[in-house]
Write a protein that holds these residues in place. Structure first.
Motif, mmCIF file in Angstrom:
data_model
loop_
_atom_site.group_PDB
_atom_site.id
_atom_site.type_symbol
_atom_site.label_atom_id
_atom_site.label_comp_id
_atom_site.label_asym_id
_atom_site.label_seq_id
_atom_site.Cartn_x
_atom_site.Cartn_y
_atom_site.Cartn_z
ATOM 1 N N GLN B 241 0.907 -1.152 0.064
ATOM 2 C CA GLN B 241 0.055 0.021 0.042
ATOM 3 C C GLN B 241 0.796 1.165 0.013
ATOM 4 N N HIS B 242 1.928 1.154 0.700
ATOM 5 C CA HIS B 242 2.721 2.249 0.800
ATOM 6 C C HIS B 242 4.198 2.393 0.038
ATOM 7 N N PRO B 535 8.141 4.948 3.399
ATOM 8 C CA PRO B 535 6.512 4.765 2.732
ATOM 9 C C PRO B 535 6.422 5.865 2.133
ATOM 10 N N GLN B 536 5.834 5.816 0.737
ATOM 11 C CA GLN B 536 5.419 6.661 -0.069
ATOM 12 C C GLN B 536 4.159 6.823 -0.567
ATOM 13 N N HIS B 539 3.821 9.235 4.644
ATOM 14 C CA HIS B 539 5.083 8.931 5.727
ATOM 15 C C HIS B 539 5.045 9.129 6.907
ATOM 16 N N VAL B 544 0.665 5.694 8.474
ATOM 17 C CA VAL B 544 1.146 4.622 7.939
ATOM 18 C C VAL B 544 1.259 3.380 8.815
#
Lengths: 126, 572
Positions: B241-242, B535-536, B539, B544
């Motif tokens: 997901q991230h 994470p993108q 963040h 997250v």
């Protein structure tokens, strides 16, 4: 006077002690042969049983491996999906807890606690 | 000559012949005995068999009631060939093509390997199921044979890979539990000395010596495969997901230090460890240090409360989100004018935490952090645990404490950060984390049993109780960790968003998002940490990592049968 031809006193007479010794040796030899054959047969049987035991152990390990794979959460989930089943954990409000007169929860042994019991204790619980 | 003397002469003649024959045989036997002693010794050696009886490596089980098997040995076969025989028989191409067809191998490569007349041994395929090897042998190809072998099998595949580790080609544990418990698991090989018959078969009745092999002991872990699966699945989802670089997490029992689950992503399959990379094999939960960011405020504020320097209602000027201290600017993510200690935790104010650390002073801050286990290994029974980085207080500058307070300039492992949180949840007592519950020998004797072991008490129980209440506010409305909240339960925790260190400073684009917490607040049972690396595009720890915590915690409360707060109150 005519001689009795059947009564020959000058021929070779096999010595009785030698005959006994040969008979004893023969008996010993036959016994040895029989025992040797028997022990050889037992040796072969031991070897076969050892091989069977090893094969059985290998098969048991192989089945344990397959069983562990089938029981893994991923394996169970895959099996459920194969049969079109979906399972979810119940929400907090969907769980009914039973309490005794004192207001305490009926002792429902947590799953993780069961693992702390010895195998015999676990069998008694089950 | 009379008839009697004629008969005696014949007997003497036969006896003489027999005597002659016996003398000849005696002479021959004596000469063989004397002259052929060297040959006899060689022949004896050839008839003597001396072999090692391999010990089966012990198994590894999880802690669930069903005691699921996580690692075990199974029998396989290596398919081998004698290239010299194949070349002499002119069967290289045919054999290679058949193997390629039957075993899905590269025919060209196989032809090259089998077409070398100077070689007498070549592996065709290794670690095949015995049935497969036997079906190939049934083809009766000349120069083809099999060798039986044991191989370590991990039925769960990549699950728990970082905890279990793997066994290398020398059959030695090379990572994880396999390495740590190698001495127990490997057993002791036996010895068999015997004689062979003319067909080189062992003669059981002529066995000289037989020392049976001692099977390896079985290792029982504290990890539960169901808890592990829940955690790993949630981490996989978060990773996807991230679009994160990595993710890791730990679930620990607060009161004992038992690790219920420990996962690291990316992972690898220990059944096929040769194809994995170092990055996949790294157990990030204990082997990767990172700057914890705001989660570290928990330790600083707990220390200040324990020292009586502040109270939850003590207010601090948060400088409207921008504070110049020692010619360096410190910023808050959201600007606040004034916040009390309770809200500094809830809103995760950097400026507030830094001012509290300054009140505490370098020496006391350092002492508390070390008491919480920062900068030293906690002693988990797994190889590869990192100690983290907490520089000696003598090396601190005038702004160090204000930066350490917000989790900068200090590095921890996820295990250490979880240890801090679990100590608070556990009335201030820090427990040694462990993954091996017990080791049981093949005869059923318990060789090792791990009991919970306190490592120290960094804060008083009253301070811990107070901190629990303050941390519970983080997951309430207005807190940074509300996405970790769970219906029916009070969850305590802290979010963390740390900029990653890069050459010359901190990255503006790469972060580590984390959430560490425990539940239920009233009677904490489990502590958990979730860390997501890079994470993108979102963040922050609250966006997250906190949802992952919530997702895992919801399932764990059902599986571990943790009663909700309302019930706990009613039961009193």
């Amino acid at each position: 006077m005519r001689r009795n031809r059947k009564k020959r006193t000058d021929g070779f007479i096999f010595p009785a002690p030698l005959a006994v010794a040969i008979a004893a040796l023969s008996a010993f030899g036959v016994s040895f042969g029989c025992l040797r054959a028997r022990t050889d047969a037992l040796g072969r049987e031991i070897k076969q049983l050892e091989a069977r035991r090893n094969t059985a152990r290998e098969m048991a390990l192989k089945e344990e491996n397959r069983w562990a794979q089938a029981r893994s959460p991923a394996g169970i989930e895959e099996a459920l999906n194969r049969h079109g089943l979906t399972m979810t954990w119940p929400a907090a409000e969907q769980v009914v807890r039973l309490a005794d007169d004192s207001g305490r929860e009926t002792p429902a042994r947590p799953r993780y606690a069961a693992s702390r019991l010895s195998r015999s204790e676990r069998m008694r619980v089950e | 000559m009379t008839r009697a003397t004629h008969g005696a002469a014949r007997i003497l003649f036969v006896a003489g012949l027999v005597l002659l024959a016996i003398s000849g045989l005696t002479y021959r036997l004596t000469s063989l005995h004397l002259e052929g002693s060297l040959d006899r010794a060689r022949a004896e050696r050839r008839r003597l068999y001396r072999g090692v009886l391999p010990a089966s490596r012990g198994r590894v089980f999880d802690s669930s009631a069903e005691t699921n098997t996580l690692a075990m040995n199974i029998r396989v076969a290596d398919l081998c060939a004698d290239p010299a025989v194949l070349v002499a028989s002119n069967l290289v191409e045919e054999t290679a093509d058949r193997f390629a067809r039957e075993l899905h191998l590269d025919a060209a490569a196989l032809r090259q390997r089998l077409g070398r007349p100077d070689r007498r041994f070549e592996y065709v395929a290794r670690r095949l199921p015995k049935e497969t090897a036997e079906s190939v042998l049934a083809l009766r190809l000349p120069g083809v044979f099999k060798q039986d072998a044991w191989v370590r099998s991990y039925p769960m595949g990549s699950m728990m890979a970082h905890v279990l580790g793997f066994v290398n080609d020398e059959e030695m544990g090379a990572a994880g539990i396999e390495q740590r418990c190698d001495a127990y698991l490997r057993g002791r090989p036996g010895l068999l000395e015997s004689r062979l018959d003319g067909q080189r078969r062992e003669m059981v009745v002529r066995r000289v010596r037989q020392i049976p092999a001692e099977e390896g002991a079985d290792v029982y872990l504290t990890l539960d495969q169901h808890v592990q699966y829940i955690l790993e699945k949630a981490l996989d989802q978060a990773l996807e997901q991230h679009r994160a670089r990595a993710a890791w997490g730990i679930v620990q029992r607060v009161a004992t230090g038992e690790i219920l689950a420990m996962a690291s992503r990316p992972a690898y399959d220990p059944n096929d460890f040769r194809r994995s990379e170092d990055a996949q094999r790294l157990n990030r939960a204990i082997g990767q240090v990172y700057e914890p960011g705001s989660t570290f405020k928990v330790a600083v504020i707990a220390a200040a409360l324990n020292e009586g320097l502040v109270r939850p209602e003590t207010e601090f000027d948060c400088e409207n989100g921008r504070w110049l201290h020692e010619n360096r600017i410190l910023r808050d993510y959201h600007p606040y004018a004034r916040l009390n200690v309770a809200d500094i935790i809830k809103k995760s104010s950097n400026i507030g935490a830094a001012k509290i650390a300054l009140m505490l002073g370098d020496q006391r801050l350092d002492a508390y952090l070390r008491a919480f286990g920062v900068g030293r290994r906690l002693g988990i029974d797994l190889p590869g645990e990192e100690a983290g980085i907490l520089h000696p207080v003598a090396q601190w500058s005038r702004i160090t404490s204000s930066r350490v307070a917000i989790g900068q300039g200090v590095c921890v492992t996820a295990l250490q950060m979880l240890g801090v949180m679990c100590a608070i949840a556990n009335g201030g007592t820090l427990m040694r984390p462990y993954v091996v519950r017990q080791i049981v020998g093949p005869d059923g004797a318990v060789l090792h049993r791990q009991e919970p072991q306190p490592l120290g008490r960094p804060i008083r129980p009253e301070t811990a109780d107070l901190m629990r209440e303050l941390l519970a506010r983080v997951t309430e409305e207005g807190g940074t960790g509300r996405r970790a909240a769970l219906r029916g339960y009070r969850v305590a925790g802290k979010t963390g968003t740390a900029q990653k260190v890069q050459a010359g400073g901190y990255s503006e684009s790469d972060y580590i998002a984390s959430f560490v917490g425990f539940l239920p607040v009233e009677a904490p049972q489990i502590g958990m940490i979730i860390v997501v690396d890079e994470p993108q595009p979102l963040h922050t720890g609250g966006v997250v990592a906190a949802p992952v915590f919530g997702m895992v915690a919801e399932q764990l409360t059902r599986y571990l049968d943790i009663p909700p707060a309302a019930y706990a109150v009613a039961a009193r």
